[in-house]
Design a protein around this motif. Structure first.
Motif, PDB file in Angstrom:
ATOM      1  N   ARG A   5     -10.809 -11.044  33.759  1.00 61.72           N
ATOM      2  CA  ARG A   5      -9.810 -10.426  34.657  1.00 61.72           C
ATOM      3  C   ARG A   5      -9.194  -9.213  33.984  1.00 61.72           C
ATOM      4  O   ARG A   5      -9.119  -9.162  32.752  1.00 61.72           O
ATOM      5  N   ASN A   6      -8.690  -8.274  34.792  1.00 63.85           N
ATOM      6  CA  ASN A   6      -7.959  -7.148  34.203  1.00 63.85           C
ATOM      7  C   ASN A   6      -6.478  -7.517  34.078  1.00 63.85           C
ATOM      8  O   ASN A   6      -6.088  -8.648  34.430  1.00 63.85           O
ATOM      9  N   THR A   7      -5.675  -6.573  33.628  1.00 63.15           N
ATOM     10  CA  THR A   7      -4.258  -6.900  33.376  1.00 63.15           C
ATOM     11  C   THR A   7      -3.521  -7.270  34.662  1.00 63.15           C
ATOM     12  O   THR A   7      -2.504  -7.950  34.642  1.00 63.15           O
ATOM     13  N   MET A   8      -4.084  -6.822  35.796  1.00 61.71           N
ATOM     14  CA  MET A   8      -3.449  -7.163  37.089  1.00 61.71           C
ATOM     15  C   MET A   8      -3.910  -8.539  37.583  1.00 61.71           C
ATOM     16  O   MET A   8      -3.503  -8.986  38.648  1.00 61.71           O
ATOM     17  N   GLY A   9      -4.827  -9.160  36.833  1.00 60.59           N
ATOM     18  CA  GLY A   9      -5.316 -10.484  37.239  1.00 60.59           C
ATOM     19  C   GLY A   9      -6.519 -10.426  38.150  1.00 60.59           C
ATOM     20  O   GLY A   9      -7.006 -11.449  38.632  1.00 60.59           O
ATOM     21  N   LYS A  10      -7.039  -9.205  38.403  1.00 64.32           N
ATOM     22  CA  LYS A  10      -8.188  -9.077  39.319  1.00 64.32           C
ATOM     23  C   LYS A  10      -9.497  -9.394  38.575  1.00 64.32           C
ATOM     24  O   LYS A  10      -9.700  -8.914  37.447  1.00 64.32           O
ATOM     25  N   VAL A  11     -10.343 -10.192  39.203  1.00 59.01           N
ATOM     26  CA  VAL A  11     -11.613 -10.555  38.566  1.00 59.01           C
ATOM     27  C   VAL A  11     -12.489  -9.308  38.407  1.00 59.01           C
ATOM     28  O   VAL A  11     -12.654  -8.526  39.345  1.00 59.01           O
ATOM     29  N   GLN A  12     -13.034  -9.140  37.208  1.00 55.01           N
ATOM     30  CA  GLN A  12     -13.849  -7.956  36.905  1.00 55.01           C
ATOM     31  C   GLN A  12     -15.320  -8.228  37.215  1.00 55.01           C
ATOM     32  O   GLN A  12     -16.096  -8.636  36.359  1.00 55.01           O
ATOM     33  N   LYS A  13     -15.691  -7.979  38.472  1.00 55.02           N
ATOM     34  CA  LYS A  13     -17.061  -8.300  38.889  1.00 55.02           C
ATOM     35  C   LYS A  13     -18.071  -7.391  38.199  1.00 55.02           C
ATOM     36  O   LYS A  13     -19.214  -7.789  37.979  1.00 55.02           O
ATOM     37  N   LYS A  14     -17.629  -6.165  37.874  1.00 49.86           N
ATOM     38  CA  LYS A  14     -18.551  -5.238  37.213  1.00 49.86           C
ATOM     39  C   LYS A  14     -19.020  -5.847  35.887  1.00 49.86           C
ATOM     40  O   LYS A  14     -20.203  -5.796  35.547  1.00 49.86           O
ATOM     41  N   GLN A  15     -18.068  -6.430  35.162  1.00 50.64           N
ATOM     42  CA  GLN A  15     -18.416  -7.078  33.876  1.00 50.64           C
ATOM     43  C   GLN A  15     -19.428  -8.199  34.100  1.00 50.64           C
ATOM     44  O   GLN A  15     -20.381  -8.363  33.348  1.00 50.64           O
ATOM     45  N   LEU A  16     -19.188  -8.970  35.151  1.00 53.89           N
ATOM     46  CA  LEU A  16     -20.102 -10.086  35.435  1.00 53.89           C
ATOM     47  C   LEU A  16     -21.480  -9.562  35.814  1.00 53.89           C
ATOM     48  O   LEU A  16     -22.510 -10.055  35.355  1.00 53.89           O
TER      49      LEU A  16
END
Ligand code: MLC
Ligand code: AMP
Length: 502
Positions: free
Chosen positions: A482-493
């Motif tokens: 997740r980023n600092t805003m708590g959003k899941v980082q799909k790009k990383q996945l």
């Protein structure tokens, strides 16, 4: 103006000419199809259907299925096709939202349809199997084939097709007689269709590609079709030599190429291969040209808009692009402030034209959101345009996976997985897949004390999701990035798993 008038004009002439030959060798003439269509229209009217009523159809591809579509046009009814692989919870929403007057379903789904239609008070349910047999065909047989085509206005509905979204519930896309006719006439002209064409029709007919693009190009010109209920390389190899045109999603072309025997001997009568619904890789374009001698013509469209852009019939077909906007369509690429970007800059693709739908069924707010003040529809695709006006689709602002030409919205799959016992949360994303273009993958975080088996996640999802949405791979992870805003980082996945299917 009823779209069917244009079709009828063609089919009424030279009425004994073949229109379609099916897998078992049965030949249907123009008059066979007109007569069947007339009977179906009479039957639907005998039940009490009136112009504007929805007719929901969840059946396999068959001539009878096609005639239900044509009967809806003829009778001013609204055709509502559903992918046969949709499961109960998916169908429940569509029926509740579309509120059809009649449901036509596979016999295997009759109990399910009865159960789902009871609370919403749908009285008419008929079965139709993949051979075109069932209660529906039995009932239609005794009806007269004569029915006067109902007159329609430009903006009257012809079809209602659903598309999901990044957030929220699936939306019913309202397509009018004018939308269908305008786009069909444009494609006939642009792709040079004539009575001499024989189309290999192996696409499903519950989506724009097989239903409107492919059928219309033949029905509006009086060409013929060799048809199969599904794509298989063997069938294509057998019947391509007698055809002049084939339309497909990129998976069809990669599957043909993976057969070492496929080559010029199969394409001796062909004049055109088209591809769409998903990006065609430059490699596929090149390999196909080398093997067959043909450059696949790539075009770009959406359920909401029909076809927007196409590489030319005559002229340069640029691999990796979807060609210029079609005649009658205006396409522009804008930045976050709605300003048109420079040539070669990435932005949001917006389109305008008579091909564009009139709005989402009973969702005026959502409709307003997706159109600009000056009447352009925001496609949710990111694109660039070059100096010659050729558009390339380079990304999507909508969180969507396209697998084998079918759209999967991760949110829908996550909602199903998150409800499974032992699952804390999940993230669903697409990774490159040599056959399907993209494949659905899920990263799942389990509840600490629970022994979760990834195979059971897949098995349980199969009961709740149409087959093409079921993840091809599930991995248990400790936590989601997740980023600092708590959003899941799909790009990383996506990056982490990008070689999964190499
Ligand atoms: C089937 N499966 C898929 C799948 N189709 N998985 C991912 N993506 C798909 N599209 C799964 C099944 O669940 C099964 O899994 C296995 O693959 C084999 O099933 P099948 O029924 O034998 O599949 P097959 O017949 O090979 O179908 C694949 C396909 C088909 C690519 C031929 O999906 C197809 O015809 N796609 C075209 C879709 C289309 O017409 N799109 C146009 C949308 S209109 P398991 O695990 O059970 O073995 C649009 C607008 C525009 O987008 O611009 O055109
Ligand atoms: P649908 O909602 O099923 O009609 O799918 C429409 C979407 O398919 C578009 O918004 C695009 O994202 C995608 N699409 C269709 N044709 C192409 C193409 N040739 N290249 C890339 N994406 C495409």
């Amino acid at each position: 103006m009823n779209f069917f008038n244009s079709i009828e004009n063609i089919l009424n002439s030279n009425s004994k000419r073949e229109l379609i030959t099916t897998v078992d060798g049965s030949v249907y003439t123009r008059s066979d199809i007109l007569e069947k269509t007339g009977r179906v229209t009479n039957f639907l009217y005998s039940l009490g259907a009136k112009p504007g009523d929805r007719i929901s159809v969840q059946v396999h591809k068959s001539i009878e299925n096609m005639c239900i579509y044509l009967a809806c046009l003829k009778g001013g009814l609204v055709f509502h096709p559903l992918n046969p692989s949709y499961k109960e919870n998916e169908v429940e929403y569509f029926l509740g939202n579309a509120k059809p007057f009649v449901i036509i379903c596979d016999p295997l789904n009759l109990d399910m349809m009865r159960k789902l239609s009871e609370p919403i008070d749908i009285k008419h349910i008929y079965t139709l199997d993949s051979y075109g047999n069932g209660q529906f065909s039995d009932a239609v047989k005794s009806c007269s084939s004569s029915f006067n085509t109902v007159s329609r206005n430009k903006d009257d509905l012809a079809a209602l097709l659903y598309s999901s979204g990044t957030t929220g519930l699936p939306k019913g896309i309202m397509l009018t007689h004018s939308n269908l006719l305008t786009n069909a006439e444009c494609l006939v002209e642009y792709w040079g269709f004539s009575e001499k064409d024989r189309l290999l029709h192996v696409l499903p007919i519950f989506h724009v590609h097989g239903l409107f693009v492919a059928l219309s190009c033949i029905l509006l010109t009086g060409g013929t079709m060799r048809w199969a209920d599904k794509f298989t390389p063997n069938y294509v190899n057998q019947y391509l030599p007698e055809c002049t045109v084939m339309m497909g999603v990129p998976t069809y072309y990669t599957r043909l190429l993976s057969n070492a025997g496929f080559g010029k001997k199969h394409t001796q009568n062909i004049r055109l291969f088209t591809s769409g619904s998903a990006p065609l890789l430059v490699d596929t374009f090149n390999n196909f040209r080398d093997r067959s001698g043909f450059e696949i013509l790539e075009r770009y469209g959406m359920t909401e808009t029909g076809m927007n852009c196409s590489n030319p019939l005559v002229g340069v077909r640029k691999p990796g692009t979807v060609g210029p906007a079609l005649p009658g369509v205006t396409a522009r690429i804008v930045d976050d402030f709605g300003e048109i970007v420079n040539i070669g800059e990435v932005g949001d693709l917006q389109v305008k034209g008579d091909n564009v739908f009139i709005g989402y069924w009973e969702m005026p707010e959502k409709t307003k959101e997706d159109f600009t003040k000056d009447g352009f529809f925001n496609t949710g695709d990111q694109a660039i345009i070059d100096n010659d006006g050729y558009v390339s689709i380079v990304g999507r602002s909508k969180d969507m996976i396209i697998s084998g030409g079918l759209n999967v919205y991760p949110k829908e799959v996550e909602d199903v997985i998150d409800m499974l016992e032992g699952v804390k949360e999940s993230a669903v994303f697409g990774v490159n897949h040599s056959d399907f273009g993209e494949a659905v993958v899920a990263a799942v975080v389990k509840v600490k004390s629970y022994e979760l088996d990834v195979n059971s996640v897949i098995e349980q999802s199969k009961g709740k999701l149409a087959n093409f949405k079921v993840p091809k791979y599930v991995e248990l992870v400790k936590e989601l990035p997740r980023n600092t805003m708590g959003k899941v980082q799909k790009k990383q996945l996506r990056n982490k798993y990008k070689h999964l299917f190499d």
